[in-house]
Write a protein that holds these residues in place. Structure first.
Motif, PDB file in Angstrom:
ATOM      1  N   TYR A  11       8.243  48.151 -49.098  1.00 49.29           N
ATOM      2  CA  TYR A  11       7.390  46.988 -48.871  1.00 49.29           C
ATOM      3  C   TYR A  11       5.913  47.294 -49.131  1.00 49.29           C
ATOM      4  O   TYR A  11       5.152  46.391 -49.484  1.00 49.29           O
ATOM      5  N   THR A  36      17.347  46.102 -48.859  1.00 51.38           N
ATOM      6  CA  THR A  36      15.882  46.023 -48.891  1.00 51.38           C
ATOM      7  C   THR A  36      15.355  46.202 -50.309  1.00 51.38           C
ATOM      8  O   THR A  36      14.396  45.530 -50.699  1.00 51.38           O
ATOM      9  N   TYR A  94       3.843  37.530 -43.275  1.00 46.26           N
ATOM     10  CA  TYR A  94       3.653  38.317 -42.044  1.00 46.26           C
ATOM     11  C   TYR A  94       2.415  39.210 -42.103  1.00 46.26           C
ATOM     12  O   TYR A  94       1.957  39.684 -41.070  1.00 46.26           O
ATOM     13  N   ARG A  95       1.879  39.456 -43.305  1.00 44.05           N
ATOM     14  CA  ARG A  95       0.689  40.300 -43.400  1.00 44.05           C
ATOM     15  C   ARG A  95      -0.593  39.469 -43.440  1.00 44.05           C
ATOM     16  O   ARG A  95      -1.685  40.015 -43.571  1.00 44.05           O
ATOM     17  N   ALA A 129      16.764  54.198 -43.333  1.00 46.18           N
ATOM     18  CA  ALA A 129      16.665  52.882 -43.971  1.00 46.18           C
ATOM     19  C   ALA A 129      15.351  52.196 -43.595  1.00 46.18           C
ATOM     20  O   ALA A 129      14.736  51.517 -44.427  1.00 46.18           O
ATOM     21  N   VAL A 130      14.896  52.408 -42.365  1.00 47.78           N
ATOM     22  CA  VAL A 130      13.616  51.841 -41.938  1.00 47.78           C
ATOM     23  C   VAL A 130      12.469  52.491 -42.714  1.00 47.78           C
ATOM     24  O   VAL A 130      11.593  51.802 -43.255  1.00 47.78           O
ATOM     25  N   ILE A 167       4.681  58.511 -42.862  1.00 50.75           N
ATOM     26  CA  ILE A 167       4.544  57.241 -42.146  1.00 50.75           C
ATOM     27  C   ILE A 167       4.004  57.586 -40.758  1.00 50.75           C
ATOM     28  O   ILE A 167       4.624  58.364 -40.038  1.00 50.75           O
ATOM     29  N   SER A 196      12.420  51.335 -46.239  1.00 46.92           N
ATOM     30  CA  SER A 196      11.996  49.931 -46.307  1.00 46.92           C
ATOM     31  C   SER A 196      10.484  49.798 -46.168  1.00 46.92           C
ATOM     32  O   SER A 196       9.858  48.984 -46.856  1.00 46.92           O
ATOM     33  N   LEU A 197       9.889  50.596 -45.281  1.00 52.56           N
ATOM     34  CA  LEU A 197       8.428  50.542 -45.136  1.00 52.56           C
ATOM     35  C   LEU A 197       7.758  50.955 -46.445  1.00 52.56           C
ATOM     36  O   LEU A 197       6.802  50.310 -46.892  1.00 52.56           O
ATOM     37  N   TYR A 240       5.230  47.617 -37.855  1.00 52.72           N
ATOM     38  CA  TYR A 240       4.279  48.455 -38.585  1.00 52.72           C
ATOM     39  C   TYR A 240       3.067  47.657 -39.064  1.00 52.72           C
ATOM     40  O   TYR A 240       1.985  48.217 -39.227  1.00 52.72           O
ATOM     41  N   LEU A 250      16.794  40.120 -44.496  1.00 50.14           N
ATOM     42  CA  LEU A 250      16.796  41.574 -44.379  1.00 50.14           C
ATOM     43  C   LEU A 250      17.626  41.979 -43.166  1.00 50.14           C
ATOM     44  O   LEU A 250      17.869  41.164 -42.276  1.00 50.14           O
ATOM     45  N   ARG A 270       0.154  54.235 -46.810  1.00 44.29           N
ATOM     46  CA  ARG A 270      -0.580  53.049 -47.249  1.00 44.29           C
ATOM     47  C   ARG A 270      -1.906  53.402 -47.921  1.00 44.29           C
ATOM     48  O   ARG A 270      -2.675  52.523 -48.284  1.00 44.29           O
ATOM     49  N   SER A 303      11.059  46.268 -37.957  1.00 47.95           N
ATOM     50  CA  SER A 303      10.219  47.438 -38.230  1.00 47.95           C
ATOM     51  C   SER A 303       9.030  47.083 -39.114  1.00 47.95           C
ATOM     52  O   SER A 303       7.915  47.577 -38.901  1.00 47.95           O
ATOM     53  N   LEU A 304       9.256  46.217 -40.114  1.00 49.55           N
ATOM     54  CA  LEU A 304       8.137  45.792 -40.971  1.00 49.55           C
ATOM     55  C   LEU A 304       7.086  45.067 -40.133  1.00 49.55           C
ATOM     56  O   LEU A 304       5.884  45.308 -40.276  1.00 49.55           O
ATOM     57  N   VAL A 315      15.319  46.430 -39.975  1.00 45.77           N
ATOM     58  CA  VAL A 315      14.318  46.583 -41.028  1.00 45.77           C
ATOM     59  C   VAL A 315      13.230  45.523 -40.863  1.00 45.77           C
ATOM     60  O   VAL A 315      12.030  45.832 -40.894  1.00 45.77           O
TER      61      VAL A 315
END
Lengths: 263, 263
Positions: free
Chosen positions: A257, A137, B203-204, A249-250, A237, A253-254, B257, B246, A204, B253-254, B250
């Motif tokens: 990103y 990632t 995706y966003r 890892a999740v 999060i 990754s969040l 979220y 990816l 965020r 999860s992106l 992951v």
């Protein structure tokens, strides 16, 4: 050339021993298998020590071209039977190409991070699969590399190398300890953002100025108080449902990103 | 009660056999271990068939309370030695409590998704660790559950159960095939969003109206054309660097979220 047909061949035994951390630490080498990973090693000019090829398993034009390219490199090439290849690659020995590669470690002392760089620092990460997934990632989201703090698993463990899908050759790796990391942070103008389920700040809701270190705790214990003290901010999060945490890892990754999105 | 001390005890052998999918499919049961996971099973009233306790390994007041609560449930409780417990839990047999639980599968035919629901549909997912991690994130991000399409790995595999960290009891599970899934989508007012590295839509950049199905392809092949045809939109996750994909957990999860953020 007659392929090596004995799994007891001394060189094959040496290579097989690289699945153990002790032998990886002793030799400073690791083992990587598969067309994509070996292609990445060659493309990124990783220090390949030995190539291992099982001609019987190469069955695509991409595979043939890669073997040809690999054999033109300066590294010696061992030709082996598919049975010997399978003895080196327990899980999925179908691609017929592998390599022994020297590990590459950067030194934190000499690191003066360029303004655009983003590192992930992991404190005491335990699972090599998580580590490899974080490498993957980080590469995808424009990260520079990983700092491994304290007693962590080995990024050159076969499970980490596999999960990194070749990005282990593209990302930088630094091994350090809490004292050296603390000292480095105090002497460099770097923003450190940590995570904790107990934090009140949404991940965020803040800016991530660079150079940046995203600091993540271990799977079981999270960030230690000493590490939390180094953070400019600690974020969480948001979560609903029954979980009180995410996979490491999740979660990483969040964060990565979100940093990537803000660019 | 004298604890079972033989790993060859017929009941222990039956329980150990649940690590194989064939036996899980035959019995409709699975095995779960650890204080947190068993506590979740009891709290969420999962259909526990048998409890397994190794009193020698219980060493916290939380552990004692849980065993007491567990033994008050209607399920029979097997008391075993720590050696027998270790024979059931190869990886980390330290917590001394485990359970055999009935699998729970929902039926797609009867599913009329409420307006606020968000499902993840996985086509031919291969790795149980990924599946369990997706369950964990889906729970954390307010998802309803997983639809498993086609030839997928088993969510009740020990690696999936472990990676789900107890959320396997909180999330709904449905097993289906392409034809039945296609038919269901055509007869229900559900928004299906897929992902593909080849898509041009970030995706966003789109809204995720509910009820929603986030459709993810397999680790190796991505979404099949038949599945892509069902999608209202197909999005990609931006990437730089050397990766062209990816990790599946992951990526999922992106997406989850982003859906969660838009609420």
């Amino acid at each position: 050339m007659i392929p090596i047909s004995s799994p007891h061949n001394p060189r094959i035994k040496q290579i097989r021993a690289l699945r153990h951390r002790k032998e990886r630490d002793r030799t400073g080498c690791f083992f990587v298998e598969g067309l994509h990973a070996v292609a990445e090693a060659l493309h990124l000019q990783a220090p390949v020590e030995t190539l291992v090829v099982a001609p019987d398993l190469i069955n695509s034009s991409y595979g043939y071209e890669l073997v040809e390219k690999a054999c033109q490199s300066s590294a010696p090439c061992l030709t082996v039977t598919k049975e010997v290849f399978a003895s080196l690659v327990p899980r999925d020995a179908t691609q017929g190409i592998a390599a022994v590669v020297q590990q590459r470690w950067g030194k934190l002392t000499y690191l003066n991070p360029p303004p655009a760089h983003c590192w992930v620092a992991l404190e005491s990460v335990q699972y090599p699969g998580n580590l490899g997934t974080i490498l993957r990632t980080s590469d995808a989201a424009g990260g520079t590399g990983l700092m491994l703090i304290g007693n962590t698993t080995d990024p050159y463990d076969p499970a980490s190398v596999r999960a990194s899908v070749g990005t282990i050759f593209a990302q930088q790796l630094i091994r350090t300890n809490i004292a050296a990391f603390t000292n480095w942070i105090q002497h460099h103008d770097v923003c450190v953002i940590g995570t904790s389920p107990a934090a009140t700040l949404d991940y965020r809701a803040i800016p991530y100025p660079k150079p940046l270190v995203v600091l993540m705790g271990s799977e079981r214990a999270g960030l230690s108080p000493a590490m939390q003290d180094l953070c400019y901010a600690i974020v969480h999060i948001p979560m609903v449902g029954r979980s009180d945490s995410l996979n490491l890892a999740v979660a990483t990754s969040l964060l990565l990103y979100e940093v990537f999105r803000q660019q």
